[in-house]
Design a protein around this motif. Structure first.
Motif, mmCIF file in Angstrom:
data_model
loop_
_atom_site.group_PDB
_atom_site.id
_atom_site.type_symbol
_atom_site.label_atom_id
_atom_site.label_comp_id
_atom_site.label_asym_id
_atom_site.label_seq_id
_atom_site.Cartn_x
_atom_site.Cartn_y
_atom_site.Cartn_z
ATOM 1 N N CYS A 257 0.854 -1.215 0.000
ATOM 2 C CA CYS A 257 0.000 0.000 0.000
ATOM 3 C C CYS A 257 0.880 1.252 0.000
ATOM 4 N N SER A 258 1.908 1.241 0.856
ATOM 5 C CA SER A 258 2.776 2.412 0.959
ATOM 6 C C SER A 258 3.549 2.651 -0.327
ATOM 7 N N ALA A 259 3.963 1.581 -0.981
ATOM 8 C CA ALA A 259 4.753 1.719 -2.204
ATOM 9 C C ALA A 259 3.953 2.429 -3.294
ATOM 10 N N PHE A 260 2.633 2.299 -3.207
ATOM 11 C CA PHE A 260 1.755 3.022 -4.123
ATOM 12 C C PHE A 260 1.431 4.420 -3.577
ATOM 13 N N ALA A 261 1.080 4.461 -2.286
ATOM 14 C CA ALA A 261 0.423 5.653 -1.752
ATOM 15 C C ALA A 261 1.408 6.748 -1.344
ATOM 16 N N LEU A 262 2.617 6.378 -0.922
ATOM 17 C CA LEU A 262 3.546 7.442 -0.507
ATOM 18 C C LEU A 262 3.998 8.314 -1.688
ATOM 19 N N PRO A 263 4.476 7.708 -2.787
ATOM 20 C CA PRO A 263 4.817 8.585 -3.925
ATOM 21 C C PRO A 263 3.605 9.354 -4.449
ATOM 22 N N LEU A 264 2.432 8.717 -4.407
ATOM 23 C CA LEU A 264 1.232 9.440 -4.829
ATOM 24 C C LEU A 264 1.016 10.661 -3.939
#
Lengths: 386, 386
Positions: A257-264
């Motif tokens: 989830c973080s790998a998607f949501a942090l850069p977003l």
């Protein structure tokens, strides 16, 4: 409900513009997203109605506190609540769960509390196109013809309204977390989120006063720290993780989830920084250039300090934090930010982060409707004009 | 652990000075109270150490936020935590339970948060004899030679430190409540406490600006509302009830706790109001007359409006809320408050409330050590000089 896996292998993770989800999934997402927003609205209304009863029992004079929160919380794009809901669904949670909408309502109230205090700190007159909460209380003071300093009264009332809203947010979150199996893990996310956003806001105001004296080489990195903690984690990463945790996601899924949501989230905040200087006030609801007047050490400013000539840097430094900057001066500063390549570098960073977010979403393995939803929210967050 | 009953029938409920508890119970209370304070200190330290790690992980620049909270939370009389502990013991909870000390630590952090924001609202320079948190950050700004407005930076940092502290308080409370059988009922008390104190603080600042225009007949009643919600319930009634609820007290026992603790809390706050005007700054740690400079509509002021002559009332109204009141003017206002009988009426109210609290304590039916403890804390709260 742990680690659902729907791997996709047909997507180019480097694609700048993610492929459009199939029309049927887009339709399904829209219907379910709308249903969730209804639920969310209902949870917020019901909660605020109960609190209206509590305050009225203390004294009707206390009700303006509640109305200020209710008014502010009725607007906005509900980004955090929706990310939470779709994080829940991406981790295998059932559609239409009211307790998840309740957690989303808690996030929206937390956001209201943060905005109320943020506007006091930044001395902002408007929020979402309407007067900010401290200005509302100042206006109440004037309307009623009350004595002493109306501005001090406005600030005091807004500090208390924000505190109340912060408590309410947590009260509602506890009710949500208690009703779901992943409540304990979700609370860790909620607690970390709150500490990080407040620390991030402090770094932001500390940067305003300390930034000019700090080294130029580290300016972009420091600005990215503020982006990460004040906004990216709080506005995107943690809401998605919170929803997933509530659904019982394991650590591996939370990491995806973080790998998607942090850069977003980083792309989202960088877009905000660009809009703060280059946005159209009619669309953003905030005067153009307010970030410059407040002296915010954004990534744009960091890039000017890295890429600009001495004279450009000196002109920006002299102007930053001056509340009296007029539109003409803001225009000149915009010119500097564009000419030295700072705007381009920031846009490039946004593109890069968007690509990483898109690749992360591909690897998340959410079901097609949840994936379509997250993709649409991601698009809206990064490409928005307000 | 519900409704323990140790009725006493040898006590005159109207006695202004409660009888001294037997020496053995006093001794036992002192030893157990000291042991609880050790536990409490340990819980606070351990929690703040963990949060120090969280903030350091974000950025060492964020650590002054934590240090400001730690410094403030290291002082004080721990009244709320101790009332919570003895409420727990009065309701039959076991001696030395660490989770109750944790709930007490949560109350102390809540108090720190309230003080930090209260000092911003009241523009107070000192707290517990040291600079208030916004003044500390202002001093940091000056020491570091940072740019822009140091006072605005101090206010911003203190708002954020208070927010962080509010979140931490709740985080710690959740950990405590989760470990004890009465956690769910105790949370209701905690939630109501937070809403009431913030609403009460709002009524206080609203009274400052609106008070002069409001009817004289209702002035004492409005001031008592502020006393009740801003302080009495929050500082005394709810801490005792929280402890009792954590021990599994039923509604009947909680009502008996309130019958003791609410009048005690009112007496406690009225004593505070008297000290705010007549106290010795060397002992209170606050400049004498600050309540008058802030324009607080205390019960003392309410009684002047009820009992004073037109000229006395006019002189008080002209002075209230003027930040530049000097010691001589404060002395003259003291004279008015004494001469018109407002001080006497307030002291009479304190005596009456103290008697009701003593009678309530007799009917509480706590075990002798807990009763000795509550009696000693009650005495200290009402007869204190600071």
């Amino acid at each position: 409900m742990t680690s659902p896996s729907h791997p996709r292998d047909t997507v180019d993770p480097e694609a700048a513009v993610p492929p459009a989800p199939a029309a049927e999934h887009r339709e399904a997402f829209r219907a379910e997203d709308a249903a969730h927003r209804e639920l969310l609205h209902g949870e917020l209304e019901a909660f605020l109605d109960r609190q209206r009863g509590v305050l009225a029992g203390i004294s009707p004079d206390a009700l303006p506190l509640l109305e200020s929160v209710a008014q502010l919380s009725s607007g906005g794009k509900r980004l955090r609540a929706r990310l939470c809901y779709w994080g829940w669904r991406a981790a295998g949670g059932a559609a239409g769960e009211p307790a998840v909408a309740r957690a989303g309502a808690a996030l929206e109230l937390f956001q209201s509390a943060a905005l109320i205090h943020d506007d006091v700190i930044d001395r902002s007159d408007t929020r979402r196109g309407a007067p900010s909460v401290h200005r509302r209380f100042e206006a109440l003071h004037a309307e009623q013809g009350w004595a002493l300093d109306g501005s001090a009264f406005g600030t005091a009332a807004a500090i208390l309204a924000g505190d109340l809203c912060l408590s309410w947010s947590e009260q509602l979150f506890t009710a949500a977390a208690g009703a779901l199996p992943g409540g304990t893990r979700a609370r860790q996310v909620f607690d970390l989120m709150r500490s990080e956003v407040m620390a991030g806001q402090y770094l932001d105001v500390q940067g305003e006063v300390a930034g000019a004296a700090q080294d130029r080489a580290g300016a972009v990195a420091r600005a990215l720290d503020v982006v990460r903690y004040k906004s990216a984690k709080y506005s995107v990463e943690h809401p998605v993780a919170l929803g997933a945790a509530l659904a019982g996601a394991d650590e591996e899924l939370l990491a995806r989830c973080s790998a998607f949501a942090l850069p977003l989230g980083e792309a989202f905040q960088l877009r905000d920084d660009v809009l703060g200087v280059f946005g159209d006030p009619a669309t953003t609801g905030k005067p153009a250039g307010d970030d410059l007047r407040e002296g915010k050490r954004t990534v744009l400013v960091g890039f000017v300090r890295r890429l600009g000539g001495e004279e450009q840097i000196a002109r920006l430094e002299q102007a930053l934090g001056r509340p009296d900057l007029d539109a003409e001066e803001v225009g000149r500063l915009r010119g500097i930010i564009e000419d030295c390549g700072a705007l381009g570098a920031t846009e490039e960073l946004i593109d890069d982060l968007s690509r990483r977010a898109a690749a992360g979403l591909d690897r998340l393995g959410a079901d097609p409707v949840a994936e379509a939803a997250l993709r649409a929210l991601a698009e809206a967050a990064v490409r928005r004009a307000a």
